[in-house]
Each structure stands twice: as structure tokens, then as C-alpha cells.
Write an enzyme that holds these catalytic residues in place. Structure first.
Site, PDB file in Angstrom:
ATOM      1  CB  THR C  43      -0.939  -0.025   1.217  1.00  0.00           C
ATOM      2  OG1 THR C  43      -1.627  -1.286   1.217  1.00  0.00           O
ATOM      3  CG2 THR C  43      -1.961   1.087   1.174  1.00  0.00           C
ATOM      4  CG  HIS C  52      -5.333  13.031   3.798  1.00  0.00           C
ATOM      5  ND1 HIS C  52      -6.154  13.415   2.766  1.00  0.00           N
ATOM      6  CD2 HIS C  52      -4.876  11.795   3.487  1.00  0.00           C
ATOM      7  CE1 HIS C  52      -6.198  12.437   1.872  1.00  0.00           C
ATOM      8  NE2 HIS C  52      -5.428  11.446   2.266  1.00  0.00           N
ATOM      9  CB  VAL C 173       6.502 -13.554   9.323  1.00  0.00           C
ATOM     10  CG1 VAL C 173       6.092 -14.265  10.611  1.00  0.00           C
ATOM     11  CG2 VAL C 173       7.515 -12.454   9.604  1.00  0.00           C
ATOM     12  NE  ARG C 313      -9.397   3.388  -0.737  1.00  0.00           N
ATOM     13  CZ  ARG C 313      -9.786   3.215  -2.007  1.00  0.00           C
ATOM     14  NH1 ARG C 313     -10.091   2.005  -2.449  1.00  0.00           N
ATOM     15  NH2 ARG C 313      -9.884   4.247  -2.821  1.00  0.00           N
ATOM     16  CB  CYS C 409      15.446   7.843 -17.570  1.00  0.00           C
ATOM     17  SG  CYS C 409      13.712   8.299 -17.599  1.00  0.00           S
ATOM     18  CB  CYS C 451      15.960   4.500 -19.641  1.00  0.00           C
ATOM     19  SG  CYS C 451      14.416   4.380 -18.748  1.00  0.00           S
TER      20      CYS C 451
END
Lengths: 414, 125, 491
Positions: C43, C52, C173, C313, C409, C451
């Protein structure tokens, strides 16, 4: 920061830049600087190792590197300056460039500039290809670089999306190397590449070409595992019941080329939506005085021979400009695409000189004529057995026929 | 009598050719329609009897400024021989320098062509 | 035991790395275990990159508090870590009187949360901030910012690493046992032991909790798709513009977000998925985003879409309920030494520095922390990229190091030096995506067509890579199948 002044700077050392430089020198210009970002001259021709180049220019079927070498030899024989491994980072409307290489970051003020940066390939992102983002998805040109220059094989089981020439050439190239090429899928109802390439790159090796068919989803979280393909209707919408999964570990995209005009835009050069290249007059000058454009950055060509010819003309035009030949009057005659014509080039002409109009049609046609008219008066006509969007058409117009022209309209007459 | 449609591969024009022929012990061409040049007509005749192709590939170079030297056949070879010729090309290794036109493999797989270099490769040591 | 740590953090996302970096200020041994071959692979690299202000969350919730605190901490953190952040501000725009009411509600809520500088603007003032914005009133939140989320995540990890924290990339894990007062962890076929275990496994945080017998959490991955637009459109958007909350309104609330690198994002969509790693983009959503993009940005051309991506999310609410639940950040009483971070969805990025402080305090109550004198919170190197410098600065840099002169690039104008730095990153991540996230090479309009072949050459020439050594993101994503012509003794 070091600043130098040059008469003519040519951006790009591929076929267009080389031919423009050679022509400018042959037309009497001493101070020429060509800038190439690669370590060698020749541009994309270096990786196009197949033959078929030079049939017009040299009456011989050469490979890309051989064709390039003829111009490189000429360029070197004429002793023209080149900066290799050097990139132009900016260009402004006063023809000032910033240029970077290992040797330094400098500013160059040019009296004239020829844009010859070529084009780039459309990507999976550009065509909004849905699905996952695995490894194994390459543009055909990048694949060609790996295979032909770096001795790297990109996969074992290949699907090709798009029937552009590079994709067709790569289908054969990889087949010869023992790679399984499953099929070529083309969204349009006709091939995008040349008919001879469909014949000698696909048909010869039994590689199927599916027209009106496209890839609609990529599968595989890590390496590509397959693609979903489906037929499309005449509005290019997927026909859901024709969906099928084609397993593969590699997808090559040959879905079009886009002129590389970012520098042109930064200089204020006006682009034509139909070509994505500069709008030019019959001296190939853009709206920015002293800035010229030629080759694939101006409009995507299908034959390098035409690029060389066009660039040669542009080299001469740049020299005429530098020698202070009076600029053609403001009142240019517009050249406008009409029925069945996708684009025409140049977009404006002076009417004072012979001119070759380059154009592409919108759809395949047979036994038709390209017609150039001025207020319904025929100015030129060229009869053709076959007209195809993949093939650029050129038609000559004589100065004596357009002296009094107001607007030239180009159309197809069936 | 048989009608065959071909795409001529001699040049980028890629003419659509329609051929009328009689297939017997020896194929006899009755009419060729659609060719716009003499070379094309020759090619059509050849294509119907013994199709010929050119190919291009690459050969690894030692000690050169390129990893591969690009190569091609200097004359057409029979279509059916392509993979045999490729097998010979795949085995080949060369050492720099190499110049355009150098014959790197003479008559591979018994064909009437040579495999020639199409790129200059400089010696870099 | 060899891999014996005071603290083990599971998950090298922005939250895990912020915690690791915070703990690296103290005399404790810290290890971060990450299943992917690089940090920021979940995420943390797949979001809008918005810092925010904190107007959207109910006063008194963790999300409200940590957001406002995190927003305030972010400026200093970014300065130390040399991460570019731009507090460009946000307009929340109302189209009718009903929506204007919701603006005032938001403003009151924001002020209760401690959000600074909130103002309701009329069209004249709105127009000054963002021409052609439309609407009848807007709430301006000047503390809203933008950041490159993976740059922050990488920088946090690098700085934590520089201060002694160990990163185990590619170490998934697989089991956790609580033995006495220690946790025994198996990850990537190695054994680790820790006094304190911090579960910041994001989309897998419920899964990790279950390994210790905690069954009360469940993460519902909810996918958001984005389209990335060409830099050509840079400058069309001065601030972030969001529609005012309006309950009756259909649609996905899709909006435009500018990025610190000058692209614009369209998105995100909002769709629940079963699979916590399903990062596909879908035809329907892509088509919808394209349509909405053309409405929101009239100057948009079809050639301006350069790539799509999606992120997930980590939601705690199932699709049939929707909405949001507050973050869970807890020091478990039943499994002493375990700190769980569950459901850190938006505003997780903004909150991350504040979450790190909160977790530090939880750690302190379990294990006294002594500050380390040698801690150096400043990251070396340059903020931003070569292309952002002035001509004079560029000329100086090239004179100092010729590798800055070679542009690898061309679309993003990324230099060989930047690519080399990315390859030689302190965490030892060596995937193509790792190079991309660190250098920005391959992120432009040609998407690596130009590139990637050059980067492959650099890796071969300077790092001895063979064709089979290149991976896009993990060991299952090789770039190539091998040499076209295998090496063999020459003929």
C-alpha cells in the site's frame, strides 16, 4: 557555464539527422554540429538488422546497420562535427539549447536547428491495457534492442499485439532463434505493417495473424502467464463471447509510434494533431523561425529511404535560411486533407516552388487516385493501384500550377 | 488451370499478384497480373517453383565494441533451408575486428550464399 | 540464537519503517522483516501520496489525532530525510447549498481536530487559488500536502538502516511462537527472536495476528485504481480539488491529484477484493477513469495516459458495511510484548510519524528506552532530482561527477549517477522496480522503452549481471530467459 555559438545544430544522429547534416554540408555550410545521445551514430537503424532498406536510395536491399554506415561514412568523410553520448535537455524559442554529457553541461546558441529526434513506441500504459503488471511485457523495439544488440533473449513463448512492422520483423527474428511465436493480434481489420512483411515474417513461418482481434487483459502477478484476447466489432468494442486465454510468457507490443516532440514543444513549436509532429511549410520550417523538422519526429515514415530524402531536402532548406534568403511571404497557402486523407505534409506552402506533398489515407482502397485541387481546379493527380494507411503516399505539385492558389485540398478520388 | 494470389516481397510496394498457372510435371505460368516491375515477375516465377528468401541474424563477437555482429545472407536461399542455415549461424563465434561485407560463413548448409557481416565491429581488446 | 533482537517489526511499509526509524533513536536492537524484495511494495507505494489535513475524521478518534499530529511532524521529517514535500493545500468544493452546509460541518470538525488555517472561500477567492474550479463555495485547507509515498518509505528505511536497524528483505514470516517472554519467529527459512513484536503487516496484519491466536481482526482489501498522466499537464492543477461530501451522489468520488514529480493521478476507485495482492487494473474502471479524466481536465488528450496502477486499502469493514473503522494500535495484554497495528488505511501515510511516536511510547512501557547519542536523523544525498536543478547547478554537478552528465532516462531526465545510486542503495534492493522507485528512471512517458536497455547495460557492465539475474519485483518475475546465444568457447 560554458556557452558556445553554432550556425546549425541538428538534434539526433539517426537517418534523418545524418542525411540533413550531409546535405547541409554539401550545400555549402561549414558550421554544423550534430548531437546524438547514443555512443554511435545511426539511431534505431543499428538494431534493425533485417534487410529491405535502401531500395530507393541505393537500389539495393541493405540491412539497417549497412544503410546507416553509408551515411555515417559520408558524414565522417565530410568532417562534420558530432557530439556523441550527449543529450539535449532543453530548447527554447530563441534556439538556445542546454546539452549534457560526461564532458559537461553546456549551453549552445544556434542560428538554426533541425529537429531529428525520431519517435518512441506506444506502451501498454498508453493503450490502457488492463490486467496485472508482470514482467515479460515489452515494446517490440525494446525487445529488438535486447535481442539484436545485447544478445539477450526476452522470453520463450511470445504473443505479439499489433501488426506494426517492428512487431512483424520481431516475430520472424525470434522464430529464427527458436522462440515460439504464438500469434499476432491486430485491433484493426487490416495489418498495420507492410504487406511484404506479413508475407515473409508471418506467413513463411506459419505464424497466424488475427485481425479485428486484440488483447484485453494481462495475466500473471510476477512473470506474464497469458493474455486474454477477443475479437472486436466494427466500433472496436470487445465481443465478449469470443474471449479466450492465450498462454504465453512474453507480450510484444507493436501498437504505434509517437514522434518524440517534447523538445519541440518546449521551444514553442506548434504540433499537428494528425501527425503528432510539427506543422511545417514547404521548407520544413516550423512556426518557430529557424527551427526545422524532418524524419520520424515530423511524421512517422514507413521507409527510411523517404526519411533520408526528406532530411536531405531539409538540410538544404536550413542552409538557404542561414544564407539569408528572404523568408517566403507571410501569406502561405494552406494544404488541407479532405476525403479519405488522414494527413498531409507540409501543412502550408509558398506556391513559389515545386513541392512534394506526403500523405496517408484513412482506409485501404484500390484503384483510386490522389487528387490535389485549388478551388475545384485540378492541380495534380496520382493514380494508384493500392492505397493503404500503412504506406505513405507522395505526390508532386509543380510551382507553375500553384502560383495563384489560395488553398490546396487533397482527397482520394475512387 | 489454377489461380494463385501472392504478395510480392521484392520491395516495400508489396504488390498483390494474381497468377494463372497450370500445375503439371513442370509448373507453367499462363498469366501474371498485378506486378508493377520486371523484378517482381521474376520473383513470382521463382516463388512458384522454388521460393527463395534472405535472412538476417547475429553472431557473438569476442573483444569487440559490440557484443554481436549483425549478419545476413548475401544471396537468397531456399525457404526450406532457412533453419538449416540458422543452425550453422547459431554455432558460429567470431573475434573482432569485423568489417561490413566480411564473409563470416561461406556457403552455410551447402547453400549458394555466404553469411556476411553487416556491421563494423572494432577491436577493443 | 543468531538473530536475536529487542524489537522485530513485521512489514516494511511506511508505518513499519517509521516505527523502525523512531526506535533507531534508542539503544535497542531492531530488525524489520519484509516478505518482498524491497520496502514499500504494498500500500505504501500504491496510493495518492496526499498528506491530509485531518478535516475528515471524527474528533477524538485515533485517525483524527494521528493525522493532525503526523501532518505537523511531516515537514521536519521530510527535511531531515531529504524527501520532497509540498504543502499545496486543498479545496473541497460545494456545488449547491446542501453541500455548503457540509463544508461548514467539515470546517467545525477540522477545527475541533486542530487543523490550522481552515477557511470557507467564495468563488472569487477560489478562482485565485485554482482558475476554472467551479462551485459556489469551497473549504480551503492550506495544510494539505503532497509527497512521493515510496520515497518517504524508502528514506525512512535507509535512515533507520544507517542508525543500526537491520532490514531482512525477502523474509516472509511463516510462524510465530510466544515462548516465555520472547517471540520466536520463522521468516525466510531463518529463525528470529524478539522481546517485542510489532505487527505492521498492513494487508496481512490480521494474518500475522492470527499466528499468535488473535482471531478478532479481519482485513478486507479494497482496491483503488489510478491512471497516471503525462507531465505535459503539469501546472493545470495548483491545489488538490475534491468534491464536497454529498450522500445522495453516485460515482466513485474520483478526483485529480498532482504528484510532487509533476504528474497528475486520476482515481482512486473503490472495490473490495478477496486477494490481498490483486493489483490488477480492470477494463471497466480504466474506462471510467478515462471518461472522468476528460470531464475534470478538458485539455486532456488520449496520449496523456502513461500508465495505470492499483493499490489496496487495508479496511476493517466488510463490503456490506463499508465506511471506515478507527485504526487499531494496541499493546496486547493477553500476548505481552505484541503491538498490533490493524487497519491502517488512509490517513496512514500522513499519520505514520505520529503512529511511530505512539508505538515508541508503547514500547517504552514494555522495555525502557535510552536515547542513542550517535543517532543521526539526517539522510545524505540530494533532495529531489537532477532535472529539478537550475542550469548552473546542473553544470556544477556534472563538473563534479561526470555520471551526472549522462542522461539514462530521457523522459524523466534521470542521470546515470542517480541510477547508480539507486542500484547501490543502502538496503541492497536490486529489483528493476527498486531502481525505478528510487531513481524515477522508467517512470516517464516511454515507460522504460528507451532506458531499460541502458539500465540493463549498466547492471551488466558495472555489476556483472547475466541475463538471468534481472528481476522486475521478486524472484518469480525474471526479465529475460537467458542469452540469445549462450556463451561458449569460440570457434
Amino acid at each position: 557555464m560554458q556557452t558556445i555559438e553554432r550556425d546549425l545544430v541538428i538534434i539526433g544522429g539517426g537517418p534523418a539527422g545524418l542525411a540533413a547534416a550531409v546535405s547541409a554540408r554539401k550545400n555549402g555550410l561549414d558550421d554544423i554540429l550534430l548531437i546524438e545521445r547514443d555512443r554511435i551514430l545511426g539511431g534505431i537503424l543499428n538494431q534493425c538488422i533485417h534487410d529491405g532498406f535502401g531500395l530507393h536510395t541505393f537500389k539495393q536491399a541493405l540491412t539497417g546497420p549497412e544503410y546507416a554506415q553509408r551515411f555515417i561514412d559520408e558524414f565522417n568523410r565530410l568532417g562534420i562535427d558530432a557530439l556523441l553520448d550527449t543529450i539535449v535537455l532543453s530548447l527554447d524559442s530563441n534556439r538556445t539549447l542546454t546539452v549534457s554529457s560526461k564532458k559537461g553541461f553546456i549551453r549552445i546558441m544556434a542560428r538554426a536547428v533541425i529537429l531529428a529526434m525520431g519517435c518512441r513506441e506506444r506502451t501498454a500504459g498508453a493503450i490502457s491495457l488492463p490486467g496485472t503488471r508482470p514482467s515479460g511485457v515489452y515494446t517490440a523495439g525494446a525487445a529488438q534492442n535486447f535481442v539484436n544488440l545485447q544478445n539477450i533473449m526476452i522470453g520463450k513463448h511470445v504473443v505479439i499485439l499489433g501488426s506494426g512492422d517492428i512487431g512483424l520483423i520481431m516475430a520472424r527474428r525470434m522464430t529464427l532463434e527458436g522462440v515460439k511465436v504464438e500469434a499476432v493480434f491486430e485491433l484493426l481489420p487490416t495489418p498495420s505493417g507492410l504487406a511484404r512483411n506479413v508475407r515473409q515474417c508471418l506467413d513463411d513461418y506459419g505464424i497466424p495473424l488475427f485481425l479485428s482481434t486484440s488483447v484485453f487483459e494481462l495475466h500473471g502477478k510476477d512473470r506474464l502467464t497469458g493474455v486474454t484476447v477477443a475479437r472486436v466489432d466494427d466500433r472496436f468494442q470487445m465481443i465478449p463471447e469470443t474471449r479466450r486465454l492465450v498462454p504465453c510468457d512474453t507480450l510484444l507490443l507493436s501498437v504505434g509510434l509517437i514522434p518524440e516532440n517534447e523538445l519541440s514543444l518546449s521551444a514553442g513549436v506548434r504540433l499537428e494533431p494528425a501527425t503528432s509532429g510539427a506543422s511545417v511549410d514547404d521548407r520544413f520550417m516550423t512556426n518557430v523561425p529557424g527551427v526545422f523538422s524532418c524524419g520520424n519526429v515530423l511524421h512517422v515514415h514507413d521507409l527510411v529511404d523517404h526519411v533520408s530524402e526528406e532530411a536531405g531536402l531539409v538540410g538544404r532548406c536550413a542552409v538557404r535560411y542561414l544564407k539569408g534568403e528572404p523568408a517566403p511571404e507571410e501569406a502561405f497557402i494552406p494544404v488541407v486533407p479532405k476525403a479519405d486523407i488522414r494527413y498531409v505534409l507540409p501543412q502550408t506552402i509558398s506556391g513559389k516552388e515545386d513541392v512534394t506533398i506526403s500523405l496517408r489515407v484513412t482506409r485501404p482502397m484500390r484503384n483510386a487516385a490522389v487528387l490535389v485541387t485549388d478551388r475545384d481546379r485540378k492541380v495534380a493527380r496520382k493514380k494508384l493501384v493500392r492505397l493503404h494507411p500503412a504506406e505513405m503516399i507522395r505526390i508532386k505539385v509543380k510551382a507553375k500550377d500553384i502560383e495563384t492558389a489560395e488553398k490546396l485540398e487533397v482527397s482520394v478520388q475512387c | 488451370m489454377l489461380k494463385k494470389n501472392l504478395v510480392c516481397i521484392v520491395c516495400p510496394n508489396g504488390c498483390d499478384v494474381e497468377v494463372l498457372l497450370e500445375e503439371g510435371q513442370k509448373t507453367e505460368i499462363l498469366a501474371i497480373d498485378g506486378c508493377t516491375c520486371d523484378k517482381g515477375k521474376e520473383w513470382v516465377a521463382q516463388e512458384l517453383t522454388r521460393p527463395m528468401r534472405t535472412i538476417a541474424s547475429g553472431i557473438p563477437v569476442e573483444d569487440g565494441d559490440f557484443k554481436l555482429v549483425s549478419v545476413r545472407t548475401d544471396a537468397p536461399i531456399p525457404l526450406g533451408k532457412i533453419f538449416e542455415v540458422m543452425a550453422v549461424i547459431k554455432e558460429k563465434r567470431v573475434t573482432a575486428p569485423v568489417a561490413i561485407g566480411d564473409i563470416l560463413i561461406p556457403s552455410p548448409a551447402g547453400t549458394d550464399c555466404n553469411i556476411i557481416a553487416t556491421r563494423n565491429v572494432a577491436f577493443t581488446g | 540464537m543468531e538473530n536475536h533482537y529487542d524489537v522485530v517489526v513485521i512489514g516494511a511499509g511506511v508505518v513499519g519503517n517509521a516505527i523502525a526509524r523512531e526506535l533507531s533513536k534508542y539503544a535497542v536492537s531492531v530488525a524489520v522483516l519484509e516478505k518482498e524484495l524491497d520496502v514499500a511494495m504494498g500500500t505504501s507505494s500504491r496510493n495518492s501520496g496526499v498528506i491530509h489535513s485531518g478535516i475528515h475524521y471524527k474528533p477524538g478518534t485515533l485517525r483524527a489525532r494521528l493525522n493532525v499530529q503526523g501532518n505537523a511532524l511531516m515537514a521536519g521529517l521530510c527535511q531531515d530525510l531529504k524527501v520532497k514535500i509540498d504543502y499545496i493545500g486543498k479545496l473541497t468544493v460545494a456545488q449547491d447549498e446542501e453541500e455548503v452546509k457540509s463544508l461548514y460541518t467539515l470546517k467545525d470538525q477540522g477545527e475541533a481536530n486542530g487543523v490550522p488555517g481552515l477557511e470557507i472561500l467564495d468563488p472569487g477567492a477560489m478562482e485565485k487559488i485554482q482558475p476554472r474550479v467551479g462551485g459556489i463555495k469551497a473549504l480551503h485547507s492550506p495544510s494539505t500536502g503532497i509527497i512521493c509515498p515510496y520515497s518517504l518509505t524508502i528514506a525512512l528505511a535507509e535512515n533507520a538502516r544507517a542508525n543500526g536497524c537491520r532490514f531482512y528483505l525477502g523474509h516472509e514470516v511463516t510462524s510465530i511462537q510466544k515462548t516465555g517472554d520472547r517471540f520466536d519467529i520463522r521468516a525466510g527459512n531463518k529463525s528470529f527472536s524478539a522481546k517485542i513484536l510489532i505487527n505492521s503487516a498492513g494487508l496481512y496484519s490480521d494474518h500475522v495476528a492470527r499466528m499468535l491466536g488473535i482471531d478478532e481482526y479481519r482485513i478486507y482489501p479494497c482496491r483503488g485504481e489510478y491512471l497516471i498522466l503525462d507531465k505535459r499537464l503539469k501546472g493545470t492543477l495548483n491545489v488538490l480539488v475534491y468534491p464536497a461530501p454529498h450522500h445522495g451522489k453516485a460515482g466513485l468520488g474520483i478526483h485529480l491529484t498532482n504528484t510532487v514529480s509533476g504528474n497528475i493521478l486520476i482515481g482512486p476507485s473503490n472495490e473490495y477484493q478477496e486477494d490481498p495482492e490483486d493489483y490488477a487494473c480492470t477494463a471497466d474502471i480504466m474506462a471510467q477513469l478515462r471518461r472522468e479524466g476528460h470531464v475534470l481536465l478538458p485539455e486532456l488528450k488520449t496520449t496523456d495516459f502513461i500508465r495505470s496502477f492499483s493499490g489496496l486499502r487495508a479496511k476493517q469493514t466488510p463490503p456490506e458495511i463499508g465506511g471506515f473503522k478507527d485504526f487499531v494500535i494496541e499493546s496486547r495484554e493477553d500476548v505481552k510484548g505484541l503491538i498490533n497495528l490493524i487497519g491502517i488505511e488512509s490517513p496512514g501515510l500522513t499519520s505514520s510519524p505520529a503512529i511511530a511516536l505512539m508505538v515508541r511510547d508503547m514500547v517504552t512501557s514494555l522495555l525502557p528506552l535510552t536515547p542513542k547519542k550517535e543517532f543521526n536523523g539526517a539522510r545524505s544525498g540530494m533532495t529531489g532530482h537532477f532535472y529539478e536543478l537550475s542550469d548552473e547547478e546542473k553544470a556544477d554537478l556534472v563538473a563534479q561527477d561526470p555520471d551526472y552528465g549522462e542522461v539514462v532516462c530521457r523522459c524523466e531526465q534521470i542521470t546515470k549517477k542517480e541510477v547508480l545510486d539507486a542500484i547501490q542503495n543502502p538496503l541492497g534492493a536490486r529489483t528493476i522496480n527498486g531502481i525505478k522507485y528510487r531513481s524515477r528512471a522508467m517512470m516517464g512517458r516511454c515507460q522504460g522503452g528507451f532506458c531499460l536497455p541502458r539500465i540493463v547495460q549498466i547492471l551488466e557492465k558495472e555489476f556483472g549481471y547475466r541475463p538471468e539475474d534481472y528481476y522486475l519485483k521478486n524472484l518469480h518475475s525474471p526479465l529475460f530467459s537467458g542469452n540469445m546465444r549462450p556463451d561458449k568457447t569460440r570457434v
